[in-house]
Design a protein around this motif. Structure first.
Motif, PDB file in Angstrom:
ATOM      1  N   THR A 112       0.827  -1.211   0.000  1.00  0.00           N
ATOM      2  CA  THR A 112       0.000   0.000   0.000  1.00  0.00           C
ATOM      3  C   THR A 112       0.862   1.261   0.000  1.00  0.00           C
ATOM      4  O   THR A 112       0.589   2.208  -0.747  1.00  0.00           O
ATOM      5  N   ILE A 113       1.901   1.279   0.814  1.00  0.00           N
ATOM      6  CA  ILE A 113       2.797   2.436   0.859  1.00  0.00           C
ATOM      7  C   ILE A 113       3.476   2.637  -0.495  1.00  0.00           C
ATOM      8  O   ILE A 113       3.601   3.771  -0.977  1.00  0.00           O
ATOM      9  N   LEU A 114       3.877   1.534  -1.126  1.00  0.00           N
ATOM     10  CA  LEU A 114       4.474   1.631  -2.462  1.00  0.00           C
ATOM     11  C   LEU A 114       3.481   2.240  -3.444  1.00  0.00           C
ATOM     12  O   LEU A 114       3.826   3.149  -4.202  1.00  0.00           O
ATOM     13  N   GLU A 115       2.236   1.780  -3.404  1.00  0.00           N
ATOM     14  CA  GLU A 115       1.232   2.317  -4.321  1.00  0.00           C
ATOM     15  C   GLU A 115       0.949   3.793  -4.050  1.00  0.00           C
ATOM     16  O   GLU A 115       0.827   4.592  -4.980  1.00  0.00           O
ATOM     17  N   TRP A 130     -10.719   6.390  -5.217  1.00  0.00           N
ATOM     18  CA  TRP A 130      -9.989   5.356  -4.463  1.00  0.00           C
ATOM     19  C   TRP A 130      -9.151   6.026  -3.391  1.00  0.00           C
ATOM     20  O   TRP A 130      -8.790   7.198  -3.518  1.00  0.00           O
ATOM     21  N   THR A 131      -8.861   5.316  -2.322  1.00  0.00           N
ATOM     22  CA  THR A 131      -7.986   5.836  -1.272  1.00  0.00           C
ATOM     23  C   THR A 131      -7.023   4.738  -0.847  1.00  0.00           C
ATOM     24  O   THR A 131      -7.210   3.568  -1.184  1.00  0.00           O
ATOM     25  N   TRP A 132      -6.030   5.143  -0.070  1.00  0.00           N
ATOM     26  CA  TRP A 132      -5.014   4.182   0.365  1.00  0.00           C
ATOM     27  C   TRP A 132      -5.616   3.068   1.205  1.00  0.00           C
ATOM     28  O   TRP A 132      -5.190   1.925   1.130  1.00  0.00           O
ATOM     29  N   TYR A 133      -6.635   3.369   2.030  1.00  0.00           N
ATOM     30  CA  TYR A 133      -7.179   2.320   2.889  1.00  0.00           C
ATOM     31  C   TYR A 133      -7.948   1.269   2.096  1.00  0.00           C
ATOM     32  O   TYR A 133      -8.019   0.117   2.503  1.00  0.00           O
ATOM     33  N   ILE A 137      -7.086  -2.652   2.397  1.00  0.00           N
ATOM     34  CA  ILE A 137      -8.122  -3.661   2.653  1.00  0.00           C
ATOM     35  C   ILE A 137      -8.152  -4.709   1.544  1.00  0.00           C
ATOM     36  O   ILE A 137      -8.209  -5.915   1.817  1.00  0.00           O
ATOM     37  N   THR A 138      -8.109  -4.271   0.293  1.00  0.00           N
ATOM     38  CA  THR A 138      -8.169  -5.231  -0.811  1.00  0.00           C
ATOM     39  C   THR A 138      -6.914  -6.093  -0.889  1.00  0.00           C
ATOM     40  O   THR A 138      -6.989  -7.263  -1.258  1.00  0.00           O
ATOM     41  N   VAL A 139      -5.765  -5.536  -0.526  1.00  0.00           N
ATOM     42  CA  VAL A 139      -4.540  -6.340  -0.497  1.00  0.00           C
ATOM     43  C   VAL A 139      -4.652  -7.415   0.577  1.00  0.00           C
ATOM     44  O   VAL A 139      -4.328  -8.584   0.336  1.00  0.00           O
ATOM     45  N   ILE A 141      -7.397  -8.741   1.878  1.00  0.00           N
ATOM     46  CA  ILE A 141      -8.393  -9.731   1.451  1.00  0.00           C
ATOM     47  C   ILE A 141      -7.811 -10.648   0.372  1.00  0.00           C
ATOM     48  O   ILE A 141      -7.985 -11.875   0.427  1.00  0.00           O
ATOM     49  N   SER A 142      -7.118 -10.067  -0.583  1.00  0.00           N
ATOM     50  CA  SER A 142      -6.501 -10.869  -1.649  1.00  0.00           C
ATOM     51  C   SER A 142      -5.474 -11.841  -1.097  1.00  0.00           C
ATOM     52  O   SER A 142      -5.418 -13.006  -1.524  1.00  0.00           O
ATOM     53  N   LEU A 143      -4.671 -11.394  -0.145  1.00  0.00           N
ATOM     54  CA  LEU A 143      -3.667 -12.278   0.452  1.00  0.00           C
ATOM     55  C   LEU A 143      -4.314 -13.404   1.251  1.00  0.00           C
ATOM     56  O   LEU A 143      -3.844 -14.549   1.219  1.00  0.00           O
ATOM     57  N   VAL A 144      -5.390 -13.093   1.968  1.00  0.00           N
ATOM     58  CA  VAL A 144      -6.103 -14.132   2.728  1.00  0.00           C
ATOM     59  C   VAL A 144      -6.665 -15.183   1.767  1.00  0.00           C
ATOM     60  O   VAL A 144      -6.487 -16.394   1.980  1.00  0.00           O
ATOM     61  N   ILE A 145      -7.336 -14.737   0.723  1.00  0.00           N
ATOM     62  CA  ILE A 145      -7.916 -15.671  -0.239  1.00  0.00           C
ATOM     63  C   ILE A 145      -6.815 -16.487  -0.917  1.00  0.00           C
ATOM     64  O   ILE A 145      -6.923 -17.716  -1.038  1.00  0.00           O
TER      65      ILE A 145
END
Length: 163
Positions: A112-115, A130-133, A137-139, A141-145
């Motif tokens: 997220t910080i990189l983005e 879009w915002t950083w949060y 959150i999506t990162v 969720i994606s990592l969990v899945i």
């Protein structure tokens, strides 16, 4: 060539070198599975966010040849999947929940910080609605899945069998 394209080329080279250096030979198959599982998640999610007008990727590494796919090939199909490979391969599975939570926050925070850095100081990413949060959150969720799919894959695979 612009700074942004040089950045994408350099970051791609760093990712490729890190894959060769930090993915053990006996985990290459796992790395491919993780890579492809995450692409399965990021492709529709990336298309959705771009089509909704929430985020934009003005500069691409590859020329924009398809008006229907304006997601970032570099971020959605390469950089984030590489992060997911390292996330799952080095996941602290036998640690307590505090270490695991810190691991999730650290990896998602890094991405997220990189983005956010790229959004503020380059023309690679532009937040619209879009915002950083949302990225964070999506990162997560994606990592969990992705990690759940990886655990499922590992559970079903028995080394030494022909199936």
């Amino acid at each position: 060539m612009s700074f942004e394209r040089w950045f994408l080329i350099g970051f791609t080279i760093i990712c490729i070198i890190s894959l060769f250096k930090f993915v053990p030979k006996y985990k290459k198959r796992d790395a491919w599975v993780l890579f492809l599982f995450l692409q399965l998640i990021t492709w529709p999610a990336g298309l959705f966010t771009v089509e909704q007008g929430w985020i934009e990727y003005p500069i691409q590494l590859l020329p924009q040849t398809n008006e229907y796919n304006k997601t970032s090939f570099s971020f959605e199909f390469f950089f984030f999947p590489v992060v997911a490979i390292f996330f799952s391969l080095y996941f602290p599975r036998r640690k307590n929940w505090k270490i695991i939570l810190l691991y999730y926050v650290g990896i998602a925070g890094f991405f997220t910080i990189l983005e956010v850095f790229l959004e503020r100081y380059t023309a690679l990413v532009k937040y619209k609605e879009w915002t950083w949060y949302w990225s964070f959150i999506t990162v997560v969720i994606s990592l969990v899945i992705n990690d759940s799919c990886y655990k499922w894959f590992k559970k079903g695979f028995k080394p030494g069998t022909s199936e």
